[in-house]
Scaffold this motif. Structure first.
Motif, mmCIF file in Angstrom:
data_model
loop_
_atom_site.group_PDB
_atom_site.id
_atom_site.type_symbol
_atom_site.label_atom_id
_atom_site.label_comp_id
_atom_site.label_asym_id
_atom_site.label_seq_id
_atom_site.Cartn_x
_atom_site.Cartn_y
_atom_site.Cartn_z
ATOM 1 N N GLU A 353 0.849 -1.196 0.000
ATOM 2 C CA GLU A 353 0.000 0.000 0.000
ATOM 3 C C GLU A 353 0.883 1.244 0.000
ATOM 4 N N ILE A 354 0.610 2.142 -0.933
ATOM 5 C CA ILE A 354 1.350 3.396 -1.067
ATOM 6 C C ILE A 354 0.342 4.534 -1.066
ATOM 7 N N ARG A 355 0.546 5.495 -0.157
ATOM 8 C CA ARG A 355 -0.362 6.634 -0.032
ATOM 9 C C ARG A 355 0.437 7.932 -0.071
ATOM 10 N N ASN A 356 -0.197 8.930 -0.663
ATOM 11 C CA ASN A 356 0.367 10.282 -0.588
ATOM 12 C C ASN A 356 -0.769 11.291 -0.758
ATOM 13 N N PRO A 357 -0.709 12.434 -0.055
ATOM 14 C CA PRO A 357 -1.749 13.458 -0.230
ATOM 15 C C PRO A 357 -1.770 13.955 -1.665
ATOM 16 N N LEU A 358 -2.971 14.282 -2.117
ATOM 17 C CA LEU A 358 -3.114 14.791 -3.473
ATOM 18 C C LEU A 358 -2.555 16.195 -3.568
ATOM 19 N N ALA A 359 -1.844 16.481 -4.655
ATOM 20 C CA ALA A 359 -1.351 17.831 -4.893
ATOM 21 C C ALA A 359 -2.465 18.653 -5.522
ATOM 22 N N SER A 360 -2.155 19.906 -5.782
ATOM 23 C CA SER A 360 -3.169 20.793 -6.361
ATOM 24 C C SER A 360 -3.517 20.386 -7.776
ATOM 25 N N ALA A 361 -2.574 19.676 -8.460
ATOM 26 C CA ALA A 361 -2.853 19.228 -9.833
ATOM 27 C C ALA A 361 -3.915 18.142 -9.840
ATOM 28 N N ASP A 362 -4.557 18.012 -10.941
ATOM 29 C CA ASP A 362 -5.586 16.984 -11.116
ATOM 30 C C ASP A 362 -4.936 15.615 -11.015
ATOM 31 N N PRO A 363 -5.459 14.735 -10.140
ATOM 32 C CA PRO A 363 -4.857 13.406 -10.031
ATOM 33 C C PRO A 363 -4.991 12.584 -11.298
ATOM 34 N N GLY A 364 -5.841 13.000 -12.186
ATOM 35 C CA GLY A 364 -5.994 12.253 -13.433
ATOM 36 C C GLY A 364 -5.000 12.658 -14.498
ATOM 37 N N ASP A 365 -4.140 13.683 -14.198
ATOM 38 C CA ASP A 365 -3.155 14.107 -15.183
ATOM 39 C C ASP A 365 -2.145 12.997 -15.427
ATOM 40 N N GLY A 366 -1.550 13.004 -16.608
ATOM 41 C CA GLY A 366 -0.527 12.011 -16.942
ATOM 42 C C GLY A 366 -1.080 10.948 -17.871
ATOM 43 N N SER A 367 -0.178 10.208 -18.463
ATOM 44 C CA SER A 367 -0.587 9.175 -19.427
ATOM 45 C C SER A 367 -1.060 7.898 -18.758
ATOM 46 N N ARG A 368 -0.724 7.712 -17.452
ATOM 47 C CA ARG A 368 -1.117 6.512 -16.696
ATOM 48 C C ARG A 368 -0.535 5.240 -17.304
ATOM 49 N N VAL A 369 0.503 5.379 -18.118
ATOM 50 C CA VAL A 369 1.135 4.192 -18.683
ATOM 51 C C VAL A 369 1.734 3.330 -17.585
ATOM 52 N N GLY A 370 2.348 4.009 -16.576
ATOM 53 C CA GLY A 370 2.950 3.250 -15.484
ATOM 54 C C GLY A 370 1.938 2.455 -14.698
ATOM 55 N N LEU A 371 0.782 3.048 -14.403
ATOM 56 C CA LEU A 371 -0.253 2.333 -13.656
ATOM 57 C C LEU A 371 -0.821 1.173 -14.470
ATOM 58 N N VAL A 372 -0.979 1.402 -15.767
ATOM 59 C CA VAL A 372 -1.453 0.309 -16.630
ATOM 60 C C VAL A 372 -0.441 -0.836 -16.641
ATOM 61 N N GLY A 373 0.847 -0.476 -16.709
ATOM 62 C CA GLY A 373 1.875 -1.513 -16.670
ATOM 63 C C GLY A 373 1.893 -2.262 -15.353
ATOM 64 N N LEU A 374 1.686 -1.530 -14.242
ATOM 65 C CA LEU A 374 1.642 -2.204 -12.936
ATOM 66 C C LEU A 374 0.458 -3.159 -12.847
ATOM 67 N N ALA A 375 -0.695 -2.712 -13.344
ATOM 68 C CA ALA A 375 -1.865 -3.596 -13.322
ATOM 69 C C ALA A 375 -1.611 -4.860 -14.135
ATOM 70 N N GLU A 376 -0.964 -4.703 -15.293
ATOM 71 C CA GLU A 376 -0.652 -5.872 -16.113
ATOM 72 C C GLU A 376 0.362 -6.769 -15.412
ATOM 73 N N ARG A 377 1.341 -6.152 -14.767
ATOM 74 C CA ARG A 377 2.343 -6.929 -14.045
ATOM 75 C C ARG A 377 1.693 -7.737 -12.925
ATOM 76 N N ALA A 378 0.813 -7.090 -12.150
ATOM 77 C CA ALA A 378 0.140 -7.792 -11.059
ATOM 78 C C ALA A 378 -0.753 -8.918 -11.589
ATOM 79 N N LYS A 379 -1.413 -8.675 -12.710
ATOM 80 C CA LYS A 379 -2.283 -9.696 -13.289
ATOM 81 C C LYS A 379 -1.467 -10.902 -13.754
ATOM 82 N N LEU A 380 -0.325 -10.641 -14.393
ATOM 83 C CA LEU A 380 0.517 -11.746 -14.841
ATOM 84 C C LEU A 380 1.058 -12.556 -13.671
ATOM 85 N N ALA A 381 1.270 -11.880 -12.525
ATOM 86 C CA ALA A 381 1.763 -12.581 -11.345
ATOM 87 C C ALA A 381 0.652 -13.302 -10.588
ATOM 88 N N GLY A 382 -0.601 -13.150 -11.029
ATOM 89 C CA GLY A 382 -1.717 -13.788 -10.350
ATOM 90 C C GLY A 382 -2.311 -12.956 -9.237
#
Length: 406
Positions: A353-382
């Motif tokens: 579990e990783i937590r951090n307070p939200l900054a003033s920027a929109d949390p939806g900013d960014g390409s989210r490629v890293g999060l998509v890759g993490l989700a795929e990595r976790a899925k491949l690991a079961g």
């Protein structure tokens, strides 16, 4: 892969299996020409036998007319591939009145069985037997022998059945060869597809490794380079420390990139000579210290169990998830404290579990490629991975990975 020859020799044309034009097409292969000419010569030669008209026949056509019709019937066999049914029926009908056509009608019946389905071949055989009945009634054999009529009709009918049976065997063999060729072609296409899918999965894996490994290092470089840019008057000891971090991060980037490219080039993925060991949960402490050195506030709760007890694959995936979580916090919530909690046990799984307070920027900013890759990595690991803002105005990244019991 088939190889088409422009001018194959006669011997090749005669022995090449399956080099036949499809039924109903004008195109002929060299082997087709050889077989067609052989049929015409055989039909013409056997037609001479039918020119002998027995005494007491009910019909006595002129020899010239009879021979001409026999030759024309043999020549009509050149059309048996395009119109097998029509040629067979016409010749069978003529053979009832002109015995010289009998041999050509038998060859046409065989060709009909080769090029048409079994039901059509069977009907052609029935027509041939009826033609025999009529022919031997018009041209009766020696009447001095009892039952000679039925004997000759039975023998000729057996020959017709044998011709049809032989043609069906040839047709079945051709269909089998075509089926085997089609199955081989499909198997080759499926093999190529599996190879391409394997290549794509390997490219995706390498892309995830490069993103996870280099993204963290480059973000550290960006933080320290930004500090040097905005604080050119910083004390010499801090300047030396920042330059040292930049140098070490750049070196680590080069090592990571070299390792990934080495894995890509290696002929055997099991060869590990000269490669650095893959990071695991035991290296998360070093990862946290690097982030703290870069100016981040990181509160880390390590795993209660020894990291060495975790399977290597699970530990490597866990390390990459923590690494990407720190990189995202550094990019999207600069200056905010980050909390990392590792928990779990063998048989219950590993929880990150990783937590951090939200900054003033929109949390939806960014390409989210890293999060998509993490989700795929976790899925491949079961395992599973979820992320998003919470009601306490924090961004939460949670992953669960399987940790089998010993």
């Amino acid at each position: 892969m088939s190889i088409e020859l422009d001018r194959p020799g006669l011997l090749t044309a005669m022995i090449s299996p399956g080099s036949r034009a499809a039924p109903g097409e004008d195109r002929r292969t060299p082997r087709d020409w050889v077989v067609d000419v052989a049929f015409v010569v055989l039909g013409t030669g056997l037609s001479v036998i039918g020119l002998a008209i027995p005494d007491g026949s009910r019909l006595n056509p002129p020899v010239v007319l009879h021979a001409t019709i026999g030759v024309l019937a043999a020549l009509s066999l050149m059309l048996r591939r395009r119109w097998p049914l029509a040629v067979a029926l016409v010749l069978i009908g003529l053979s009832a009145f002109f015995p010289a056509v009998g041999s050509s009608s038998g060859l046409a019946l065989f060709s009909l069985a080769v090029h048409r389905r079994t039901l059509v071949s069977a009907l052609g055989c029935v027509a041939a037997v009826l033609s025999c009945l009529v022919q031997f009634w018009i041209y009766p054999p020696a009447r001095s022998i009892p039952y000679v009529y039925w004997m000759v009709v039975s023998l000729t009918s057996l020959l017709c059945v044998a011709a049809v049976a032989w043609g069906i065997v040839v047709r079945t063999r051709r269909q089998l060869m075509l089926s085997l060729a089609e199955r081989a072609r499909r198997a080759e296409e499926e093999q190529e597809l599996r190879v391409e899918q394997g290549r794509r999965r390997e490219r995706e894996r390498i892309a995830r490794e490069m993103h996870d490994a280099l993204g963290h290092r480059l973000s550290l470089l960006s933080v320290h380079a930004g500090a040097l840019e905005f604080r050119p008057d910083m004390p010499s000891d801090e300047l030396a420390q920042a330059a040292g971090v930049i140098r070490s991060s750049a070196r680590e980037c080069m090592e990571d990139l070299r390792e990934i490219v080495g894995v890509l080039r290696a002929p055997d993925a099991t060869v590990s000579g000269g490669r650095r060991p893959q990071p695991g949960l035991a290296d998360v402490d070093t990862l946290v210290e690097e982030s703290r050195t870069a100016g981040m506030t990181v509160m880390f709760t390590p795993l209660s169990s020894p990291p060495e007890s975790i399977p290597l694959t699970t530990g490597r995936h866990g390390y990459r998830i923590v690494q990407e979580g720190l990189t995202n916090a550094r990019k999207h919530a600069p200056g905010q404290p980050v909390t990392i909690v590792l928990s779990g046990a063998a048989g219950n799984g590993l929880s990150i579990e990783i937590r951090n307070p939200l900054a003033s920027a929109d949390p939806g900013d960014g390409s989210r490629v890293g999060l998509v890759g993490l989700a795929e990595r976790a899925k491949l690991a079961g395992g599973t991975l979820d992320h998003g803002p919470t009601t306490t105005n924090c961004f939460r990244l949670h992953a669960w990975l399987p940790w089998p019991a010993r």
